[in-house]
Write an enzyme that holds these catalytic residues in place. Structure first.
Site, mmCIF file in Angstrom:
data_model
loop_
_atom_site.group_PDB
_atom_site.id
_atom_site.type_symbol
_atom_site.label_atom_id
_atom_site.label_comp_id
_atom_site.label_asym_id
_atom_site.label_seq_id
_atom_site.Cartn_x
_atom_site.Cartn_y
_atom_site.Cartn_z
ATOM 1 N N PRO A 1 0.822 -1.217 0.000
ATOM 2 C CA PRO A 1 0.000 0.000 0.000
ATOM 3 C C PRO A 1 0.855 1.267 0.000
ATOM 4 C CG PRO A 1 -0.736 -1.523 1.706
ATOM 5 C CD PRO A 1 0.554 -2.062 1.156
ATOM 6 N N VAL A 2 0.350 2.295 -0.639
ATOM 7 C CA VAL A 2 1.033 3.577 -0.681
ATOM 8 C C VAL A 2 1.175 4.078 0.747
ATOM 9 C CG1 VAL A 2 0.874 5.977 -1.446
ATOM 10 C CG2 VAL A 2 0.153 4.122 -2.957
ATOM 11 N N GLY A 3 2.367 4.532 1.100
ATOM 12 C CA GLY A 3 2.629 5.056 2.434
ATOM 13 C C GLY A 3 3.200 4.043 3.398
ATOM 14 N N CYS A 4 3.199 2.762 3.029
ATOM 15 C CA CYS A 4 3.803 1.736 3.912
ATOM 16 C C CYS A 4 5.318 1.798 3.776
ATOM 17 C CB CYS A 4 3.338 0.333 3.537
ATOM 18 S SG CYS A 4 1.825 -0.155 4.326
ATOM 19 N N VAL A 5 5.988 1.652 4.890
ATOM 20 C CA VAL A 5 7.446 1.689 4.902
ATOM 21 C C VAL A 5 7.990 0.310 4.603
ATOM 22 C CG1 VAL A 5 9.468 2.403 6.187
ATOM 23 C CG2 VAL A 5 7.260 3.428 6.703
#
Length: 104
Positions: free
Chosen positions: A100-104
């Site tokens: 997912p976008v924003g996951c590190v």
């Protein structure tokens, strides 16, 4: 993209191990991916995975933790129980979806 073999399944992955060809995913591979991160899938896990894959097909992006909770009806605390520590990232990994976008 690199190709790796997981329990007899040849799959295309990115540098973090996420599938890059969504058509290579199936329920059997989900179990293999789950085992890679220390999970044993239950019907609860499979319901979340089904939601994530349907949501991805409709929206073209992997659901965030909040959207997964709202859309599946599973409280966030239960997502943390089912996919400990980094649930959004682990759910996407086992569902064969991009991180997912924003996951590190």
């Amino acid at each position: 993209m690199p190709v790796t073999t997981l329990d007899g399944h040849e799959v295309h992955v990115d540098e973090e191990g996420f599938l890059t060809d969504l058509s290579e995913w199936d329920d059997e591979l989900a179990g293999v991916l789950a085992a890679q991160i220390g999970l044993t899938l239950t019907d609860e896990h499979r319901a979340i995975l089904a939601f994530l894959r349907t949501d991805y097909a409709e929206r073209g992006e992997t659901a965030t933790l909040r959207r997964a909770s709202a859309g599946s009806g599973v409280p966030v605390k239960d997502l943390f129980r089912l996919f400990p520590q980094k649930p959004a990232k682990k759910m996407a990994y086992v569902a064969g979806l991009p991180k997912p976008v924003g996951c590190v």
